[in-house]
Scaffold this active site. Structure first.
Site: not given
Ligand code: PMP
Length: 359
Positions: A101, A171, A195
């Site tokens: 991520w 994040d 989550k």
């Molecule tokens: N950052 C992290 C740490 C994630 O776990 C996720 C989604 N699993 C995201 C960003 C992206 O999130 P979204 O799909 O809501 O944009």
């Protein structure tokens, strides 16, 4: 219905009590004769819902008064461009890459100029997060960005970051509300809701108020934190129902005893699972112990051919969504706040039985 425990990485399990209350209030909230979904976001019925959600969120995280809380849309990914649009201000920024991520965040920021790599653990397969003292800041950085918990790789930061001279942007999508944090160490914290907060669609952002007002002039109004802050997150229609659900989750968390209590439970659950994995001959997790995620536990079966059999049999035993992320394969148990200890116990019992019959 045969699903007893749902280990999805997100959207994921919500507390049963919250779901039951939402069900009860679904078509008639507080004797208004309306569902929350049918209310104007500016109406007198909805206003206390969003105000209470913010109040309880602030109480849970002990958010100082000089921080604003924004209820935004677009998921955490949207922040990959909102962060530079709102903070860069013609300078540079640095990014830590500690898993899938944060790497994606760094890549998404490349269309902006002067995006630097402050540290990366990609060359060691993301098995250990670069320590905070190894992060390289550039002298003109407007901010430094990292991800507190890598949901795919199961790598979590526990180190304090209080030495930072530039605003730290974090994040926290898969760790928010799982343990107490010191908000004052951060310039900006953001998290997708799906989550530990509630249904997908909502992204919560916490921003120190002196960081508002640097947005690039081309930033569209719903993406401009300063404008959203001046308009109480209502420059466009917010995700009203997701915010209502988040509010129920915050109330539930307060009833559980807040973040200290939930951290204790999260430690108990993750230790129980990691201890079992470490003691077994069939399963393994290769993340450095100091970075092992309490929320997402990826593991592999030493004989990979058994992975699909494991998944089929786990489902037969009521244990759902244990498949690893498509990019890394293997297995993953996500054990967010809403997962009771009994769920982890049931998983370990199943894993033990599976090991005995497949060795
Ligand atoms: N950052 C992290 C740490 C994630 O776990 C996720 C989604 N699993 C995201 C960003 C992206 O999130 P979204 O799909 O809501 O944009």
């Amino acid at each position: 219905m045969s699903c007893q425990f749902n280990f999805s990485a997100g959207p994921s399990l919500l507390p049963k009590d919250v779901m039951l209350r939402a069900q009860l209030e679904m078509i008639n909230w507080n004797n208004t004769g309306m569902s929350v979904m049918e209310m104007s976001h500016r109406g007198k019925e909805y206003t206390p819902i969003i105000l209470n959600a913010e109040k309880n969120f602030r109480a849970l995280l002990n958010i100082p008064l000089n921080y604003r809380v924004l209820f935004l849309q677009g998921g955490a990914i949207t922040q990959n461009f909102m962060v530079p649009m709102n903070l860069l201000n013609g300078n540079s920024a640095s990014y830590i890459v500690s898993g899938y991520w944060s790497k994606r965040t760094y890549i998404d920021a490349q269309p902006f100029s002067n995006m630097n790599l402050a540290a990366s653990s990609e060359d060691i397969g993301f098995k250990k997060a670069p320590t905070v003292d190894s992060w390289k800041i550039e002298k003109n950085d407007s901010y430094i960005h990292f991800c507190q918990n890598e949901t795919v790789h199961g790598v979590e930061y526990f180190e304090p970051i209080n030495t930072y001279k530039v605003p730290v942007v974090c994040d926290m999508s898969s760790t928010i509300l799982s343990r107490p944090i010191d908000v004052s160490q951060y310039g900006v914290i953001y998290a997708g809701a799906q989550k530990n907060i509630g249904p997908s669609g909502l992204t919560i952002l916490i921003v120190r108020d002196d960081l508002l007002g640097f947005a690039d002039k081309k930033t569209p109004t719903p993406f401009n934190w300063g404008i959203q802050s001046e308009n109480n997150s209502m420059i466009n229609t917010p995700t009203t129902y997701s915010i209502y659900m988040a509010g129920l989750v915050f109330e539930w968390l307060l009833e559980q005893g807040g973040l200290k209590a939930i951290e204790k439970l999260n430690l108990k659950k993750s230790n129980y699972l990691y201890n079992f994995i470490d003691s077994s001959n069939l399963y393994s997790n290769n993340i450095a112990h100091e970075n092992r995620s309490r929320m997402n536990v990826p593991f592999r079966i030493n004989n990979e051919d058994l992975t699909s059999k494991f998944l089929i049999e786990a489902e037969k035993n009521g244990l759902y969504q244990l498949k690893g992320h498509r990019l890394v394969g293997g297995l993953r148990a996500s054990i967010y706040n809403a997962m009771p200890f009994d769920g982890v116990k049931a998983l370990v019992e199943f894993m033990r039985k599976f090991e005995k019959t497949n060795i």
